[in-house]
Scaffold this motif. Structure first.
Motif, mmCIF file in Angstrom:
data_model
loop_
_atom_site.group_PDB
_atom_site.id
_atom_site.type_symbol
_atom_site.label_atom_id
_atom_site.label_comp_id
_atom_site.label_asym_id
_atom_site.label_seq_id
_atom_site.Cartn_x
_atom_site.Cartn_y
_atom_site.Cartn_z
ATOM 1 N N GLY B 203 53.929 26.457 -33.438
ATOM 2 C CA GLY B 203 53.079 26.260 -34.605
ATOM 3 C C GLY B 203 53.732 25.489 -35.726
ATOM 4 O O GLY B 203 53.104 25.215 -36.738
ATOM 5 N N ASP B 204 55.022 25.153 -35.591
ATOM 6 C CA ASP B 204 55.748 24.334 -36.562
ATOM 7 C C ASP B 204 55.702 24.847 -37.994
ATOM 8 O O ASP B 204 55.508 24.052 -38.932
ATOM 9 C CB ASP B 204 55.213 22.879 -36.561
ATOM 10 N N ASN B 274 57.171 17.337 -32.229
ATOM 11 C CA ASN B 274 56.912 18.745 -31.953
ATOM 12 C C ASN B 274 56.307 18.864 -30.567
ATOM 13 O O ASN B 274 56.090 17.872 -29.865
ATOM 14 C CB ASN B 274 56.023 19.349 -33.043
ATOM 15 N N LEU B 276 53.314 19.620 -29.651
ATOM 16 C CA LEU B 276 52.010 18.977 -29.495
ATOM 17 C C LEU B 276 52.147 17.487 -29.211
ATOM 18 O O LEU B 276 51.388 16.911 -28.430
ATOM 19 C CB LEU B 276 51.168 19.213 -30.758
ATOM 20 N N ILE B 295 44.281 19.168 -23.047
ATOM 21 C CA ILE B 295 45.406 19.886 -23.648
ATOM 22 C C ILE B 295 44.887 21.267 -24.022
ATOM 23 O O ILE B 295 43.962 21.392 -24.830
ATOM 24 C CB ILE B 295 45.922 19.160 -24.904
ATOM 25 N N LEU B 296 45.431 22.306 -23.405
ATOM 26 C CA LEU B 296 44.947 23.667 -23.682
ATOM 27 C C LEU B 296 45.442 24.151 -25.030
ATOM 28 O O LEU B 296 44.662 24.548 -25.886
ATOM 29 C CB LEU B 296 45.420 24.623 -22.587
ATOM 30 N N SER B 297 46.762 24.158 -25.216
ATOM 31 C CA SER B 297 47.333 24.632 -26.471
ATOM 32 C C SER B 297 48.827 24.371 -26.466
ATOM 33 O O SER B 297 49.478 24.450 -25.429
ATOM 34 C CB SER B 297 47.073 26.134 -26.659
ATOM 35 N N SER B 298 49.356 24.070 -27.645
ATOM 36 C CA SER B 298 50.813 23.953 -27.796
ATOM 37 C C SER B 298 51.397 25.289 -28.240
ATOM 38 O O SER B 298 52.576 25.373 -28.553
ATOM 39 C CB SER B 298 51.135 22.872 -28.831
ATOM 40 N N MET B 299 50.571 26.322 -28.288
ATOM 41 C CA MET B 299 51.009 27.586 -28.889
ATOM 42 C C MET B 299 50.959 28.759 -27.924
ATOM 43 O O MET B 299 50.688 29.889 -28.319
ATOM 44 C CB MET B 299 50.164 27.852 -30.138
ATOM 45 N N ILE B 300 51.225 28.490 -26.631
ATOM 46 C CA ILE B 300 51.219 29.572 -25.649
ATOM 47 C C ILE B 300 52.495 30.390 -25.805
ATOM 48 O O ILE B 300 53.604 29.878 -25.653
ATOM 49 C CB ILE B 300 51.130 29.012 -24.210
ATOM 50 N N GLY B 302 53.868 34.854 -25.449
ATOM 51 C CA GLY B 302 53.610 36.050 -24.660
ATOM 52 C C GLY B 302 54.425 36.105 -23.386
ATOM 53 O O GLY B 302 55.290 35.267 -23.137
ATOM 54 N N ASP B 303 54.117 37.108 -22.580
ATOM 55 C CA ASP B 303 54.858 37.366 -21.358
ATOM 56 C C ASP B 303 54.676 36.228 -20.340
ATOM 57 O O ASP B 303 53.557 35.744 -20.124
ATOM 58 C CB ASP B 303 54.377 38.680 -20.751
ATOM 59 N N GLU B 306 52.339 36.983 -17.238
ATOM 60 C CA GLU B 306 50.951 37.043 -17.691
ATOM 61 C C GLU B 306 50.422 35.643 -17.988
ATOM 62 O O GLU B 306 49.311 35.288 -17.600
ATOM 63 C CB GLU B 306 50.837 37.914 -18.955
ATOM 64 N N PHE B 310 47.150 33.486 -16.429
ATOM 65 C CA PHE B 310 46.033 32.851 -17.142
ATOM 66 C C PHE B 310 45.897 31.391 -16.748
ATOM 67 O O PHE B 310 44.800 30.892 -16.535
ATOM 68 C CB PHE B 310 46.217 32.954 -18.659
ATOM 69 N N HIS B 311 47.034 30.699 -16.669
ATOM 70 C CA HIS B 311 46.969 29.294 -16.259
ATOM 71 C C HIS B 311 46.407 29.179 -14.840
ATOM 72 O O HIS B 311 45.601 28.298 -14.554
ATOM 73 C CB HIS B 311 48.351 28.649 -16.355
#
Lengths: 450, 450
Positions: B203-204, B274, B276, B295-300, B302-303, B306, B310-311
């Motif tokens: 998230g920078d 960064n 992204l 582009i799904l998210s640059s902010m994945i 968590g475990d 898991e 999801f991917h």
């Protein structure tokens, strides 16, 4: 334009629900035109049959049977569907029996015997419609003669506690049953058999839904032996179970019909409703409302809090950079997550998903997330789920509610009850797992300067 | 057309890497035209300055300094960057000091003192470029005078073990430092200060990256006291730390500069690279190769296991129904997951992500997943990550390797080494966390009949 995101999320959710209403789903898939019965892409000439029977089991099977009666009218000769207590619907010709769910009971055993007797009586000139929905496995208990229902349940529990996979459990279950693993199809042979299935299993594996009563079973008695050995259960299962499986290996008990068995030549299986169908209908509604919409996946499983974090990461990226889709954006996903219960509160996976997501989205503007179970009852609650936005956490803190404490206590129901953000639909008579709707209406303010 | 998915995934990954190469990133963002220095959207008239200095810290800061020298040539008067041991690059005017990372050391403390002295000497007619990248926090140790480096590190460890959040840790760290929490900007005031940042934080958040040496700090000594009380650490921290924080509350120690402080009126902060940015460059390459790309998210976060699930759920949905995007499809995501280490094997989060994904994707045709760290070294290994497809598991089983055993032992490195599926890039001198590339080339065979 200021959108009322929560009410739009709810509208999108309800469009998803409507598509998987058991009656609607059957009616969309099955139609009569003249003498032709159309079932999806398949056409059957009703003139070739003396009788049409409808049998089935599952929480939604009464509503499915109702649809069959409305579509076929006098063409239905009769039948029997087994439902969970109080999951009734008014029927004219197809009889209804109530039985125990999730724990099978004696009423279920008797009703299943009756259903099996009916299937065994049909002949080549009969058409059998088999209506299956969530809960069908528990509602169709029919252990082989030498094994009591009690002994079968003990075996299932031993497997569950040993960490056996659902495939391994089903291998044993099918071989201890007289009806599962394709055996209902063998009973109904040589009639034409059409299974109409409302799926409550991730990925819709036809041999897994209610242990596939009308689907060929690749597993064998040898596989059963291997599973028991793998989990050191050979000496622990009830003696009747051990004896029966040993007889099976010696060829002294009937093997389940295999997928290439000729009895399946005039059987046909169709999914009339599943999670993906609900997602697609929800996505259509979102598009009508002007959202650029992505269906992420109907197969989201795993830990609920982790899943919420993953979804929040996508929402945050939309807010930040307009990926994976530019606002006004709608993301839709489905499947069924799991909750590791640690606290003593009241909740369900959708309520807990919503609470975990609220913490991730706190402070964001113009975002909204709804997570709801399509059966309308999340866990042991009267709510389908909840709706959250960037203000949920601050509204809670103002009321003196600490979201993290409620999450740690698995008390998501009371959290959202205090905030009046429960999603209440009442029982829906359907179950295709969960449906999540995420909306972002603001335009992205890209912080990235590259 | 048969695509070589693994080599295309690698090509896409490398395009992402290239975009965040420290030298390339600085050169894309900073340029001189005549007398004008262009930094992103900002333009500075070099005629207004007597000197341009470059200071900085981080694993990539030598390469960033090299870019500054190449862009500005004789216009640079000098400077100092602090790098991790052996993270060197040839420099002409900007000096280089090596120091300890991830554990700060005496060399780091001395170098930081020198850097701070340099910043304190500049004046209104100076331009200071501050080059910051991952590792910058450990490479800039400068505790307040009454506190030893040892005492500061003890305090950080106490907070870490108490479960304090990164925000809470930083509140304390900034107040025990002479350089973090905007204090470097105060030292450099009234010079013009431009920070060029290569972000290794999800998230920078500019105040979090290396505890924000040039960014205003909203937190206070009162907040420090509250954090210590919250985790019952007031009596446990070293006496020098307790005494200093008490002095701060009495107004007897210098508060960090707040975001609205006038010293920030001529400071400017720019993200030159960064996660992204890497994702965007990878997505462009995928599009050139003909993939419909999201582009799904640059902010994945968590475990790791898991997240892999999801991917995989998205990949499986593409194969099944063409959602969220029709094949040939490419999904790209970034961020940084965590691994709960239980076994004694060798691996890192990208290797483990790949192994967990391989289990989910087993048997699927025409899919491929790559997960790699942009620094080229995943955990304590010489691999950036790994590449998997639907055959990975069967190939392993043929070789007698049980993927689940390797996963349980956190031994993903050796698993992929045996299969020759390691992703080896060598050290890249950059770090913007992780990059995942998922490809699906087959057309979906929709099983759903609704």
């Amino acid at each position: 334009m200021t959108r009322d995101l929560k009410s739009e999320a709810r509208q999108i959710f309800e469009a998803g629900l409507k598509a998987v209403d058991p009656k609607e789903a059957v009616k969309r898939f099955v139609a009569v035109k003249g003498n032709i019965l159309r079932i999806g892409e398949k056409e059957l000439d009703l003139g070739e049959f003396n009788h049409v029977w409808a049998i089935g089991a599952g929480k939604a099977s009464a509503a499915m049977a109702q649809a069959v009666e409305e579509i076929l009218g006098d063409l239905v000769s009769g039948g029997l569907v087994i439902v969970k207590y109080d999951h009734l619907a008014p029927l004219q010709k197809i009889r209804l029996k109530e039985a125990g769910h999730p724990t099978p009971d004696e009423n279920g055993r008797r009703a299943t015997q009756e259903l099996a007797d009916m299937a065994a009586k049909v002949d080549r000139k009969d058409l059998v419609l088999f209506l299956l929905s969530g809960g069908g496995s528990a509602l169709l208990p029919m252990p082989v003669e030498s094994i009591t229902l009690e002994d079968k349940m003990v075996t299932t529990r031993l497997l569950l506690n040993s960490g056996a996979s659902i495939q391994e459990m089903n291998t044993i279950r099918k071989h201890l049953s007289q009806i599962k693993g394709g055996q209902l199809a063998r009973l109904a042979h040589p009639a034409t058999l059409v299974s109409l299935i409302l799926s409550d299993v991730v990925g819709d594996p036809l041999d897994v839904i209610a242990s596939g009563p009308t689907v060929g079973d690749p597993s064998t008695f040898q596989d059963c032996q291997a599973v028991l050995e793998r989990y050191s259960l050979t000496e622990k299962v009830p003696p009747t179970v051990r004896t029966y499986l040993e007889a099976g290996i010696k060829g002294e008990a009937a093997e389940t019909p295999k997928p290439d068995d000729t009895i399946f030549s005039n059987t046909y299986t169709a999914l009339v409703g599943n999670n993906l169908q609900a997602l697609k209908a929800a996505a259509e509604e979102a598009q009508v409302l002007g959202y650029k919409t992505l269906i992420l996946s109907s197969m989201i499983e795993g830990d609920t809090t982790e899943a919420a974090g993953f979804h929040a990461a996508l929402i945050k990226e939309i807010v930040r950079s307009g990926h994976p889709v530019r606002p006004p954006a709608c993301l839709i996903s489905g499947g069924e997550t799991t909750v590791a219960v640690r606290g003593k509160g009241k909740g369900g996976r959708n309520l807990e998903f919503s609470l975990a997501a609220a913490l991730e989205l706190a402070g964001l503007r113009a975002v909204c997330l709804l997570s709801g179970g399509t059966d309308g009852t999340d866990g042991p609650t009267d709510a389908a789920g909840a709706m959250v936005d960037g203000d949920t956490v601050s509204r809670a803190l103002e009321k003196g509610l600490d979201p993290r404490e409620f999450l740690a206590e698995n008390d998501s129901y009371h959290f959202f009850q205090h905030l009046d953000d429960l999603l209440i639909t009442g029982p829906t008579n359907t179950n295709v797992m969960d449906l999540r709707v995420m909306l972002v209406s603001a335009h992205p303010k890209t912080k990235f300067l590259g």
